[in-house]
Design an enzyme around this catalytic site. Structure first.
Site, PDB file in Angstrom:
ATOM      1  N   GLU A   1      37.401  44.095  29.947  1.00 38.08           N
ATOM      2  CA  GLU A   1      37.233  42.855  30.368  1.00 38.08           C
ATOM      3  C   GLU A   1      37.321  42.066  29.196  1.00 38.08           C
ATOM      4  O   GLU A   1      36.707  41.966  28.163  1.00 38.08           O
ATOM      5  CB  GLU A   1      36.061  42.567  31.277  1.00 38.08           C
ATOM      6  CG  GLU A   1      35.904  43.244  32.561  1.00 38.08           C
ATOM      7  CD  GLU A   1      36.934  43.046  33.753  1.00 38.08           C
ATOM      8  OE1 GLU A   1      37.382  41.727  33.396  1.00 38.08           O
ATOM      9  OE2 GLU A   1      37.283  43.833  34.357  1.00 38.08           O
TER      10      GLU A   1
ATOM     11  N   HIS B   1      45.247  44.180  35.462  1.00 38.03           N
ATOM     12  CA  HIS B   1      45.047  44.203  36.805  1.00 38.03           C
ATOM     13  C   HIS B   1      46.308  43.783  37.615  1.00 38.03           C
ATOM     14  O   HIS B   1      46.373  44.307  38.887  1.00 38.03           O
ATOM     15  CB  HIS B   1      43.934  43.180  37.112  1.00 38.03           C
ATOM     16  CG  HIS B   1      42.651  43.665  36.922  1.00 38.03           C
ATOM     17  ND1 HIS B   1      41.395  42.927  36.482  1.00 38.03           N
ATOM     18  CD2 HIS B   1      41.877  44.881  37.401  1.00 38.03           C
ATOM     19  CE1 HIS B   1      40.420  43.632  36.711  1.00 38.03           C
ATOM     20  NE2 HIS B   1      40.577  44.793  37.110  1.00 38.03           N
TER      21      HIS B   1
ATOM     22  N   ASP C   1      45.419  38.678  36.473  1.00 34.88           N
ATOM     23  CA  ASP C   1      44.895  38.631  34.991  1.00 34.88           C
ATOM     24  C   ASP C   1      45.703  39.998  34.682  1.00 34.88           C
ATOM     25  O   ASP C   1      45.756  40.889  35.140  1.00 34.88           O
ATOM     26  CB  ASP C   1      43.336  38.883  34.844  1.00 34.88           C
ATOM     27  CG  ASP C   1      42.641  39.965  35.558  1.00 34.88           C
ATOM     28  OD1 ASP C   1      42.922  40.078  36.825  1.00 34.88           O
ATOM     29  OD2 ASP C   1      41.965  40.708  35.155  1.00 34.88           O
TER      30      ASP C   1
END
Length: 177
Positions: free
Chosen positions: A18, A70, A80
């Site tokens: 992330e 993603h 994203d």
């Protein structure tokens, strides 16, 4: 659900990284992807991600074709890391596959003379790894997958429309051993 090649439910068999980035401006949510204002990534973010990917790739022998975003694996639900993520720089570091620019330029002319049909694009996108139905139409699903592909490999234009440059990138990328 996430899909890549023949794999589904990728969260159970993948490592997710992330990156703190808001993506696009909240006010732009209803706009087409190519009309949204995207937040750029910082140099520190790129270096941290590249370093982590290098370490993980070495440790777990991760093939460059398996480093994805993603937007690659969950096209309809995720956008994203977006068009400003520096995928090309990851390719320059040897972390992902990237089509040779000279080969793309040499193949582009043939597609400018005769653009393949929707089924050809669907088959080429599936060969890259995207999951999509072969409708033979430039339907919403196909345009979404094209836009995801373009955000990664041609972020200067990611409108989801089939064109000669996208076709050339696809054919070159699919012929990399």
């Amino acid at each position: 659900m996430s899909n890549w090649k023949t794999y589904t439910q990728l969260n159970v068999s993948s490592i997710g990284i992330e990156i703190v980035n808001r993506g696009y401006e909240v006010a732009d949510a209803g706009l087409p992807l190519d009309q949204r204002r995207w937040q750029p990534y910082t140099e520190a973010q790129f270096h941290a991600v590249a370093s982590l990917l290098q370490s993980l790739s070495n440790r777990y022998q991760i093939d460059p074709t398996r480093i994805l975003g993603h937007s690659d694996i969950s096209v309809a639900r995720k956008v994203d890391p977006g068009p400003l993520f520096p995928w090309r720089r990851l390719a320059d570091a040897g972390l992902i596959r990237w089509p040779d620019a000279a080969q793309v330029a040499s193949r582009r002319g043939e597609f400018e003379r005769a653009l393949p049909d929707a089924l050809w694009f669907q088959q080429q996108l599936a060969k890259v790894g995207f999951s999509l139905a072969f409708s033979g139409q430039f339907d919403e699903q196909t345009r979404n997958v094209l836009a995801a592909f373009q955000m990664k490999y041609r972020p200067a234009r990611y409108d989801g429309l089939a064109d000669a440059e996208t076709a050339a990138i696809l054919v070159v990328l699919n012929n990399i051993p």
